[in-house]
Design an enzyme around this catalytic site. Structure first.
Site, PDB file in Angstrom:
ATOM      1  CE  LYS A  45      71.035  60.146  47.554  1.00  0.00           C
ATOM      2  NZ  LYS A  45      71.339  58.816  47.718  1.00  0.00           N
ATOM      3  CE1 TYR A  49      72.853  63.139  49.498  1.00  0.00           C
ATOM      4  CE2 TYR A  49      70.810  64.086  48.925  1.00  0.00           C
ATOM      5  CZ  TYR A  49      71.606  63.067  49.816  1.00  0.00           C
ATOM      6  OH  TYR A  49      70.946  62.043  50.361  1.00  0.00           O
ATOM      7  CB  THR A  99      72.379  57.659  58.653  1.00  0.00           C
ATOM      8  OG1 THR A  99      72.716  59.112  58.581  1.00  0.00           O
ATOM      9  CG2 THR A  99      71.143  57.635  58.595  1.00  0.00           C
ATOM     10  CG  ASP A 143      85.252  54.127  45.444  1.00  0.00           C
ATOM     11  OD1 ASP A 143      84.457  54.317  44.922  1.00  0.00           O
ATOM     12  OD2 ASP A 143      86.545  54.654  45.456  1.00  0.00           O
ATOM     13  CB  VAL A 144      79.432  52.621  44.430  1.00  0.00           C
ATOM     14  CG1 VAL A 144      79.475  51.055  45.521  1.00  0.00           C
ATOM     15  CG2 VAL A 144      79.426  54.159  44.709  1.00  0.00           C
ATOM     16  CB  VAL A 168      67.704  58.890  57.925  1.00  0.00           C
ATOM     17  CG1 VAL A 168      67.429  57.272  58.854  1.00  0.00           C
ATOM     18  CG2 VAL A 168      66.017  58.537  57.220  1.00  0.00           C
ATOM     19  CB  SER A 177      67.010  62.156  48.863  1.00  0.00           C
ATOM     20  OG  SER A 177      66.892  62.876  49.752  1.00  0.00           O
TER      21      SER A 177
HETATM   22  P1  NAI Z   1      76.051  56.709  55.965  1.00  0.00           P
HETATM   23  O1  NAI Z   1      77.035  57.372  55.485  1.00  0.00           O
HETATM   24  O2  NAI Z   1      75.612  56.039  57.317  1.00  0.00           O
HETATM   25  O3  NAI Z   1      76.308  55.451  54.542  1.00  0.00           O
HETATM   26  C1  NAI Z   1      76.405  55.296  53.558  1.00  0.00           C
HETATM   27  C2  NAI Z   1      77.433  54.335  52.940  1.00  0.00           C
HETATM   28  O4  NAI Z   1      77.751  54.519  51.749  1.00  0.00           O
HETATM   29  C3  NAI Z   1      78.482  54.466  53.901  1.00  0.00           C
HETATM   30  O5  NAI Z   1      78.806  52.978  54.668  1.00  0.00           O
HETATM   31  C4  NAI Z   1      79.695  54.507  52.948  1.00  0.00           C
HETATM   32  O6  NAI Z   1      81.262  54.313  53.356  1.00  0.00           O
HETATM   33  C5  NAI Z   1      79.226  54.067  52.009  1.00  0.00           C
HETATM   34  N1  NAI Z   1      80.224  54.427  51.315  1.00  0.00           N
HETATM   35  C6  NAI Z   1      80.217  55.829  50.578  1.00  0.00           C
HETATM   36  N2  NAI Z   1      80.770  56.660  49.024  1.00  0.00           N
HETATM   37  C7  NAI Z   1      81.402  55.532  48.762  1.00  0.00           C
HETATM   38  C8  NAI Z   1      81.413  54.333  47.476  1.00  0.00           C
HETATM   39  N3  NAI Z   1      81.889  55.313  46.982  1.00  0.00           N
HETATM   40  N4  NAI Z   1      81.569  53.273  47.225  1.00  0.00           N
HETATM   41  C9  NAI Z   1      81.374  52.716  48.144  1.00  0.00           C
HETATM   42  N5  NAI Z   1      80.835  52.987  49.248  1.00  0.00           N
HETATM   43  C10 NAI Z   1      80.388  53.968  49.877  1.00  0.00           C
HETATM   44  O7  NAI Z   1      74.410  57.502  55.459  1.00  0.00           O
HETATM   45  P2  NAI Z   1      72.724  57.168  55.168  1.00  0.00           P
HETATM   46  O8  NAI Z   1      72.143  58.417  55.879  1.00  0.00           O
HETATM   47  O9  NAI Z   1      72.481  56.071  55.647  1.00  0.00           O
HETATM   48  O10 NAI Z   1      72.978  57.626  53.460  1.00  0.00           O
HETATM   49  C11 NAI Z   1      72.865  56.339  53.033  1.00  0.00           C
HETATM   50  C12 NAI Z   1      71.541  55.992  51.865  1.00  0.00           C
HETATM   51  O11 NAI Z   1      70.648  57.167  52.287  1.00  0.00           O
HETATM   52  C13 NAI Z   1      72.750  57.326  50.823  1.00  0.00           C
HETATM   53  O12 NAI Z   1      72.450  56.877  49.177  1.00  0.00           O
HETATM   54  C14 NAI Z   1      71.709  58.639  51.041  1.00  0.00           C
HETATM   55  O13 NAI Z   1      71.897  60.046  50.328  1.00  0.00           O
HETATM   56  C15 NAI Z   1      70.684  57.933  51.423  1.00  0.00           C
HETATM   57  N6  NAI Z   1      69.793  59.321  51.771  1.00  0.00           N
HETATM   58  C16 NAI Z   1      70.202  59.509  53.582  1.00  0.00           C
HETATM   59  C17 NAI Z   1      69.275  60.335  53.935  1.00  0.00           C
HETATM   60  C18 NAI Z   1      69.470  60.427  55.657  1.00  0.00           C
HETATM   61  O14 NAI Z   1      69.023  61.755  56.304  1.00  0.00           O
HETATM   62  N7  NAI Z   1      70.330  60.168  56.369  1.00  0.00           N
HETATM   63  C19 NAI Z   1      67.922  61.169  53.752  1.00  0.00           C
HETATM   64  C20 NAI Z   1      67.704  60.393  51.899  1.00  0.00           C
HETATM   65  C21 NAI Z   1      68.868  59.389  51.753  1.00  0.00           C
END
Ligand code: NAI
Length: 243
Positions: A152, A148, A183, A57-58, A181, A135
């Site tokens: 960021k 958020y 996701t 957990d980060v 993105v 982001s």
């Molecule tokens: P996602 O929900 O698919 O992935 C996020 C991952 O982080 C998940 O595997 C989750 O279990 C993990 N996570 C969450 N809290 C955690 C914690 N406390 N400790 C360890 N792991 C934890 O979402 P996505 O979209 O792939 O996001 C990845 C990164 O990209 C994030 O930082 C998000 O803010 C950023 N981002 C996403 C965008 C989008 O449109 N999807 C746009 C811009 C940035």
């Protein structure tokens, strides 16, 4: 671009953007450790991609330190940390309660600092690098995303600050600033016509990205091809921040 012989940690590497980065790193020849708070999801992704998994957990600094130590013990060094784990939030400052603020900042900003601080001694040894996933909302205000955007924005300036402090010692620090993105994080939003249209109409390329369109930038930033690149926060957003 190859990452042969490099060892990388990807936090949140079991889904979405992190998973695509982990997969691309493996394809480029790196040994990858996925760190995620979800045991089942993390193990399944690691097995599929040929990575190691360490439940982390980060938001807990001791857990991130243990992740780094385990990685160095098992692989002999640490070359790349991708601080990708994050959570979304869609409240204006008026709507938001204080718990939401604390939670978002804890994962999205403190988590990045924890990964950076724990890894730095080893990155100084390896002259390695950090890739933060920020982001577009770290570069401009995100409508209805107060916590958020603040978190960021913190990642964006933290990226520059750490880059400045450690550039002379050979550690590079950059961030990726994606637009929307598709996701698991954005799926519930993008499924609604109103939100999808908001993203389409504000993105010059008229569509959200796929995670696989973000990962190559993370490969480049971690590779020797990016040897003179540090302190950069790079939009990868279909043109969102260009207008
Ligand atoms: P996602 O929900 O698919 O992935 C996020 C991952 O982080 C998940 O595997 C989750 O279990 C993990 N996570 C969450 N809290 C955690 C914690 N406390 N400790 C360890 N792991 C934890 O979402 P996505 O979209 O792939 O996001 C990845 C990164 O990209 C994030 O930082 C998000 O803010 C950023 N981002 C996403 C965008 C989008 O449109 N999807 C746009 C811009 C940035």
């Amino acid at each position: 671009m190859q990452l042969d012989g490099k060892t990388a940690i990807v936090t949140g590497g079991s889904s979405g953007i992190g998973r695509a980065i982990a997969e691309a790193y493996v394809e480029a020849g790196a040994s990858v450790v996925i760190a995620n708070r979800s045991e089942d999801e993390g193990r399944a992704a690691a097995d599929e991609l040929g990575c190691r998994f360490v439940r982390t957990d980060v938001t807990e600094y001791e857990a991130v330190e243990a992740l780094v130590e385990t990685t160095v013990d098992e692989h002999g060094a640490l070359d790349v940390v991708v601080n990708n784990a994050g959570i979304g939030s869609e409240s204006s400052v008026g709507e938001m309660d204080l718990e939401e603020w604390a939670n978002v900042v804890s994962v999205d900003l403190d988590g990045v600092m924890h990964g950076t601080k724990a890894a730095l001694p080893h990155l100084l040894d390896s002259e390695g690098c950090i890739v933060n996933v920020a982001s577009i909302y770290g570069l401009v205000g995100g409508r209805g995303a107060a916590a958020y955007s603040a978190a960021k924005g913190g990642v964006v300036n933290f990226t520059q600050q750490v880059a400045v402090d450690y550039a002379a010692e050979g550690v590079r620090v950059n961030s990726i600033c994606p637009g929307f993105v598709e996701t698991p994080m954005t799926e519930p939003l993008l499924e609604t016509e109103q939100f999808y249209n908001y993203v389409r109409d504000n993105t010059p390329m008229n569509r959200p990205a796929q995670p696989e369109e973000i990962a190559p930038l993370a490969v480049f930033l971690a590779s020797d091809a990016a040897s003179y690149l540090t302190g950069a926060n790079i939009p990868i957003d279909g043109g969102w921040t260009a207008h």
